[in-house]
Design a protein around this motif. Structure first.
Motif, PDB file in Angstrom:
ATOM      1  N   VAL A   7       0.882  -1.171   0.000  1.00 40.13           N
ATOM      2  CA  VAL A   7       0.000   0.000   0.000  1.00 40.13           C
ATOM      3  C   VAL A   7       0.914   1.214   0.000  1.00 40.13           C
ATOM      4  CG1 VAL A   7      -1.766   1.279   1.260  1.00 40.13           C
ATOM      5  CG2 VAL A   7      -1.798  -1.229   1.267  1.00 40.13           C
ATOM      6  N   HIS A   8       0.757   2.064  -1.004  1.00 37.89           N
ATOM      7  CA  HIS A   8       1.723   3.151  -1.160  1.00 37.89           C
ATOM      8  C   HIS A   8       1.043   4.451  -1.575  1.00 37.89           C
ATOM      9  CE1 HIS A   8       1.596   3.070  -5.638  1.00 37.89           C
ATOM     10  NE2 HIS A   8       1.162   1.846  -5.398  1.00 37.89           N
ATOM     11  N   HIS A   9       1.651   5.548  -1.136  1.00 36.88           N
ATOM     12  CA  HIS A   9       1.292   6.867  -1.652  1.00 36.88           C
ATOM     13  C   HIS A   9       2.554   7.382  -2.324  1.00 36.88           C
ATOM     14  CE1 HIS A   9      -0.717  10.591  -2.253  1.00 36.88           C
ATOM     15  NE2 HIS A   9       0.175  11.261  -1.551  1.00 36.88           N
ATOM     16  N   THR A  10       2.558   7.308  -3.644  1.00 41.00           N
ATOM     17  CA  THR A  10       3.734   7.624  -4.434  1.00 41.00           C
ATOM     18  C   THR A  10       3.513   8.984  -5.081  1.00 41.00           C
ATOM     19  OG1 THR A  10       4.090   5.271  -4.745  1.00 41.00           O
ATOM     20  CG2 THR A  10       5.235   6.738  -6.259  1.00 41.00           C
ATOM     21  N   ALA A  11       3.910  10.021  -4.355  1.00 34.72           N
ATOM     22  CA  ALA A  11       3.582  11.385  -4.756  1.00 34.72           C
ATOM     23  C   ALA A  11       4.746  12.155  -5.375  1.00 34.72           C
ATOM     24  CB  ALA A  11       3.077  12.141  -3.530  1.00 34.72           C
ATOM     25  N   SER A  12       5.878  11.492  -5.579  1.00 39.45           N
ATOM     26  CA  SER A  12       7.043  12.198  -6.116  1.00 39.45           C
ATOM     27  C   SER A  12       7.931  11.213  -6.874  1.00 39.45           C
ATOM     28  CB  SER A  12       7.841  12.837  -4.971  1.00 39.45           C
ATOM     29  OG  SER A  12       8.470  11.814  -4.204  1.00 39.45           O
ATOM     30  N   PRO A  13       8.821  11.737  -7.705  1.00 40.29           N
ATOM     31  CA  PRO A  13       9.776  10.838  -8.384  1.00 40.29           C
ATOM     32  C   PRO A  13      10.632  10.053  -7.391  1.00 40.29           C
ATOM     33  CG  PRO A  13       9.722  12.972  -9.481  1.00 40.29           C
ATOM     34  CD  PRO A  13       8.914  13.114  -8.213  1.00 40.29           C
ATOM     35  N   ASN A  14      11.005  10.662  -6.266  1.00 40.81           N
ATOM     36  CA  ASN A  14      11.803   9.944  -5.266  1.00 40.81           C
ATOM     37  C   ASN A  14      11.030   8.757  -4.709  1.00 40.81           C
ATOM     38  OD1 ASN A  14      14.031  11.649  -5.478  1.00 40.81           O
ATOM     39  ND2 ASN A  14      13.280  13.029  -3.894  1.00 40.81           N
ATOM     40  N   LEU A  15       9.766   8.967  -4.373  1.00 36.74           N
ATOM     41  CA  LEU A  15       8.946   7.866  -3.867  1.00 36.74           C
ATOM     42  C   LEU A  15       8.674   6.835  -4.948  1.00 36.74           C
ATOM     43  CD1 LEU A  15       6.551   9.611  -1.408  1.00 36.74           C
ATOM     44  CD2 LEU A  15       7.758   7.493  -0.972  1.00 36.74           C
ATOM     45  N   GLN A  16       8.536   7.264  -6.185  1.00 40.00           N
ATOM     46  CA  GLN A  16       8.339   6.316  -7.284  1.00 40.00           C
ATOM     47  C   GLN A  16       9.537   5.382  -7.391  1.00 40.00           C
ATOM     48  OE1 GLN A  16       5.517   5.963  -9.157  1.00 40.00           O
ATOM     49  NE2 GLN A  16       6.437   4.172 -10.121  1.00 40.00           N
ATOM     50  N   ARG A  39      -1.290  -1.513  -4.317  1.00 38.34           N
ATOM     51  CA  ARG A  39      -2.471  -0.659  -4.358  1.00 38.34           C
ATOM     52  C   ARG A  39      -2.107   0.741  -3.871  1.00 38.34           C
ATOM     53  NH1 ARG A  39      -4.382  -4.345  -6.772  1.00 38.34           N
ATOM     54  NH2 ARG A  39      -6.051  -5.735  -6.161  1.00 38.34           N
ATOM     55  N   PRO A  40      -2.529   1.771  -4.603  1.00 39.61           N
ATOM     56  CA  PRO A  40      -2.368   3.126  -4.077  1.00 39.61           C
ATOM     57  C   PRO A  40      -3.164   3.278  -2.782  1.00 39.61           C
ATOM     58  CG  PRO A  40      -2.888   3.170  -6.419  1.00 39.61           C
ATOM     59  CD  PRO A  40      -3.105   1.757  -5.953  1.00 39.61           C
ATOM     60  N   ALA A  41      -2.636   4.052  -1.875  1.00 40.85           N
ATOM     61  CA  ALA A  41      -3.279   4.203  -0.564  1.00 40.85           C
ATOM     62  C   ALA A  41      -4.707   4.733  -0.656  1.00 40.85           C
ATOM     63  CB  ALA A  41      -2.434   5.117   0.327  1.00 40.85           C
ATOM     64  N   LEU A  42      -4.991   5.546  -1.660  1.00 40.32           N
ATOM     65  CA  LEU A  42      -6.344   6.102  -1.774  1.00 40.32           C
ATOM     66  C   LEU A  42      -7.355   5.111  -2.335  1.00 40.32           C
ATOM     67  CD1 LEU A  42      -5.575   9.744  -2.924  1.00 40.32           C
ATOM     68  CD2 LEU A  42      -6.410   8.989  -0.689  1.00 40.32           C
ATOM     69  N   THR A  43      -6.901   3.995  -2.894  1.00 39.70           N
ATOM     70  CA  THR A  43      -7.843   2.997  -3.410  1.00 39.70           C
ATOM     71  C   THR A  43      -7.789   1.674  -2.665  1.00 39.70           C
ATOM     72  OG1 THR A  43      -6.300   2.231  -5.112  1.00 39.70           O
ATOM     73  CG2 THR A  43      -7.817   4.006  -5.728  1.00 39.70           C
ATOM     74  N   ALA A  44      -6.742   1.442  -1.891  1.00 43.45           N
ATOM     75  CA  ALA A  44      -6.659   0.205  -1.102  1.00 43.45           C
ATOM     76  C   ALA A  44      -7.800   0.191  -0.093  1.00 43.45           C
ATOM     77  CB  ALA A  44      -5.313   0.133  -0.389  1.00 43.45           C
ATOM     78  N   LEU A  57       4.043  -0.872   3.655  1.00 49.87           N
ATOM     79  CA  LEU A  57       3.405   0.441   3.565  1.00 49.87           C
ATOM     80  C   LEU A  57       4.440   1.462   3.117  1.00 49.87           C
ATOM     81  CD1 LEU A  57       1.684   0.175   7.053  1.00 49.87           C
ATOM     82  CD2 LEU A  57       0.633  -0.333   4.835  1.00 49.87           C
ATOM     83  N   GLY A  58       4.082   2.292   2.137  1.00 51.32           N
ATOM     84  CA  GLY A  58       4.993   3.316   1.653  1.00 51.32           C
ATOM     85  C   GLY A  58       4.333   4.677   1.691  1.00 51.32           C
ATOM     86  N   THR A  59       5.046   5.672   2.232  1.00 54.85           N
ATOM     87  CA  THR A  59       4.450   6.997   2.374  1.00 54.85           C
ATOM     88  C   THR A  59       5.498   8.097   2.388  1.00 54.85           C
ATOM     89  OG1 THR A  59       2.981   8.364   3.764  1.00 54.85           O
ATOM     90  CG2 THR A  59       4.480   6.892   4.907  1.00 54.85           C
TER      91      THR A  59
END
Length: 152
Positions: A7-16, A39-44, A57-59
């Motif tokens: 479950v991840h929120h990948t909001a930047s190139p670094n997080l990607q 799964r993106p955190a907003l849809t998991a 978990l990634g954030t």
């Protein structure tokens, strides 16, 4: 077959880059018997968590706290998963500009409330991820998947 949910929120190139390294490690051919689902955190949702045998978990760390997307994920799954996922193994990776202390405390409080079991300490990267940071992300994914596969 075991299921490892990322479950991840990948909001930047670094997080990607971190997410891709974690997913690559978790999906390595060296680990058998584990299906990796991201799964993106907003849809998991709670069904995703209930069907998973373990989680990563990634954030990002936003203003010293977990991202709103990951907090939203926890808000949605907390009560539906509270008893059914006790002792569920998990780990996490976080990315911030500097201090991640508040985010780590929040993550610990929420996962302790859920009764989840940390299998690895959270990996915290500040600034642009270096090659060693991305290798650590890969290892986090691979080791977590391998431990889940061995538990089967």
């Amino acid at each position: 077959m075991k299921t490892l949910l990322i479950v991840h929120h990948t909001a930047s190139p670094n997080l990607q880059a971190m997410f891709e390294a974690v997913r690559s490690g978790a999906s390595t051919d060296d680990v058998e018997g584990v299906e990796v689902v991201a799964r993106p955190a907003l849809t998991a949702n709670a069904v995703d968590v209930l069907e998973a045998d373990g989680l990563i978990l990634g954030t990002p760390v936003n203003i010293g706290y977990l991202s709103g997307a990951l907090k939203h994920f926890f808000d949605q799954i907390y009560y539906p998963c509270l008893e059914a996922t006790a002792r569920r193994p998990f780990t996490a990776y976080l990315h911030g500009a500097n201090d991640a202390g508040g985010a780590l405390r929040a993550l610990d409080a929420i996962t302790t409330g859920l009764g989840w079991r940390a299998v690895r300490p959270p990996l915290v990267v500040t600034g642009e991820p270096a090659k060693a940071d991305l290798e650590a992300c890969w290892e986090l994914g691979a080791i977590t998947a391998a431990e889940l596969g061995e538990a089967g």
